[in-house]
Design a protein around this motif. Structure first.
Motif, PDB file in Angstrom:
ATOM      1  N   THR A 153      56.398 103.640  48.067  1.00  0.00           N
ATOM      2  CA  THR A 153      57.672 103.350  48.727  1.00  0.00           C
ATOM      3  C   THR A 153      57.752 101.859  49.087  1.00  0.00           C
ATOM      4  OG1 THR A 153      56.830 103.784  50.956  1.00  0.00           O
ATOM      5  CG2 THR A 153      57.678 105.651  49.704  1.00  0.00           C
ATOM      6  N   TRP A 208      58.814  98.772  51.862  1.00  0.00           N
ATOM      7  CA  TRP A 208      58.591  98.676  53.312  1.00  0.00           C
ATOM      8  C   TRP A 208      59.678  99.465  54.033  1.00  0.00           C
ATOM      9  CZ3 TRP A 208      54.437  97.037  55.821  1.00  0.00           C
ATOM     10  CH2 TRP A 208      53.551  96.170  55.171  1.00  0.00           C
ATOM     11  N   ILE A 209      59.246 100.417  54.846  1.00  0.00           N
ATOM     12  CA  ILE A 209      60.170 101.257  55.615  1.00  0.00           C
ATOM     13  C   ILE A 209      60.079 100.831  57.075  1.00  0.00           C
ATOM     14  CG2 ILE A 209      60.728 103.601  56.315  1.00  0.00           C
ATOM     15  CD1 ILE A 209      59.432 104.544  53.701  1.00  0.00           C
ATOM     16  N   LYS A 219      56.624  98.691  60.571  1.00  0.00           N
ATOM     17  CA  LYS A 219      56.892  98.703  59.137  1.00  0.00           C
ATOM     18  C   LYS A 219      55.769  99.459  58.427  1.00  0.00           C
ATOM     19  CE  LYS A 219      59.343  94.276  59.236  1.00  0.00           C
ATOM     20  NZ  LYS A 219      59.395  92.906  58.683  1.00  0.00           N
ATOM     21  N   GLY A 245      61.056 108.254  53.383  1.00  0.00           N
ATOM     22  CA  GLY A 245      61.490 107.226  54.328  1.00  0.00           C
ATOM     23  C   GLY A 245      62.138 107.811  55.558  1.00  0.00           C
ATOM     24  N   GLU A 246      62.966 108.839  55.372  1.00  0.00           N
ATOM     25  CA  GLU A 246      63.595 109.498  56.518  1.00  0.00           C
ATOM     26  C   GLU A 246      62.554 110.143  57.428  1.00  0.00           C
ATOM     27  OE1 GLU A 246      66.775 113.150  57.380  1.00  0.00           O
ATOM     28  OE2 GLU A 246      66.270 112.539  55.338  1.00  0.00           O
TER      29      GLU A 246
END
Length: 335
Positions: free
Chosen positions: A134, A136-137, A148, A176-177
């Protein structure tokens, strides 16, 4: 010479017939199929030619399937090719699934291929899982600190849900959620830094692969970093907004006070005008009183004397006598 013609002419006719036959029938391909144990008739090859189907695109995959022990016939491959499918890709996927002991029928493989997905790549991902990283969230804990996170999601293809299932973008969005929800419910960013595996366990338990073409095997946190103090930044912005609101209200009150002051000044000027107007009527009233006999001349002079005495007393009351009464001090003598 005329004796040669009856002999040569049949030979020419036979040669032409053989050439026409070979143009319709790929004899070499038929021999290869027979030698590989694939039962295909000459008339089937002629029918493919008449249907404008390249026989090599059917026979060669059929030979591969026959050698791999797959139960596939030429009619199935030709039907899939005429539907716009990739026969080689489907046969390779069936062979790979058969070697990996995966349950994949020709109908399902053909449906996956016609849906626009790479069925051979899907079978490979079922055998060898793929890692999706993924970006950076960014998430914010309850204490207002930004966290992050980069996660690596290990997935494998779910062949039963490959047709109509969501792709990698949905997996990344759901992960991500889940990360944002998990970090946002943490009381402090320190707890996230101390136990990053808490994120992976919480996100993995949400069943994020429902309705997707993949099965999530694991979610590993690759990196965690601290960002800005979002809470403090928001408080500063709120304080600045409150300050601007207070300034606007103060400016509004100041403008109202100035307007009120101007109104009072206008009212004073209006009253002064009335006084001047009233004073202008006094001489007229005196002359009218003298003319009508209501006021005598001696009375008028007496009134003038009273006014003069009042004016003198007012002037004396305003005079500063301190400079006259207090003795002047002489400057000190020279040494």
């Amino acid at each position: 010479m005329f004796d040669v013609i009856p002999v040569v002419l049949p030979l020419i006719v036979i040669i032409v017939i053989v050439m026409i036959f070979l143009s319709f029938v790929p004899l070499g391909l038929w021999i290869s199929a027979i030698s590989a144990g694939v039962r295909v008739s000459i008339f089937s090859l002629i029918g493919m030619r008449l249907r404008r189907v390249r026989a090599d695109r059917i026979i060669r995959p059929l030979i591969k399937a026959q050698k791999a022990g797959m139960n596939v016939n030429a009619n199935q491959l030709e039907s899939h090719l005429l539907s716009g499918g990739r026969v080689d890709n489907v046969v390779d996927a069936l062979i790979a699934a058969h070697r990996a002991n995966l349950d994949l029928s020709f109908e399902r493989a053909a449906a996956i291929d016609l849906a626009g997905r790479n069925v051979f790549e899907a079978v490979r991902m079922s055998v060898t899982p793929k890692i999706i990283e993924t970006p950076w969230i960014s998430a914010v804990a309850i204490d207002g600190i930004e966290v992050k996170v980069v996660a690596k999601v290990t997935v494998r293809t779910n062949l039963a849900r490959l047709v109509g299932g969501a792709g990698e973008e949905t997996i990344i969005a759901r992960v991500g959620e889940g990360i944002v929800t998990t970090v946002g419910s943490s009381q402090s960013h320190k707890s996230v830094l101390e136990n990053p595996d808490l994120i992976s366990r919480t996100v993995l338990s949400k069943g994020l692969d429902n309705g997707t073409a993949y099965e999530i095997l694991s979610i590993d946190i690759a990196d965690v970093d601290i960002g800005r103090n979002i809470g403090a930044h928001l408080q500063i912005q709120q304080a600045e907004a409150d300050k601007q609101i207070a300034q606007a209200k103060a400016e509004e009150r100041r403008a109202a006070a100035i307007a009120k002051e101007q109104e009072m000044k206008a009212e004073v000027e209006h009253m002064k005008a009335k006084v001047v107007e009233a004073e202008a009527e006094v001489p007229l009233a005196l002359s009218e009183a003298l003319r009508s006999g209501n006021l005598g001349v001696m009375d008028y002079y007496h009134m003038q004397n009273v006014q003069a005495d009042s004016s003198m007393k007012n002037n004396l009351g305003k005079t500063d006598f301190s400079s006259v009464i207090a003795p002047k001090t002489e400057p000190s003598g020279k040494a």
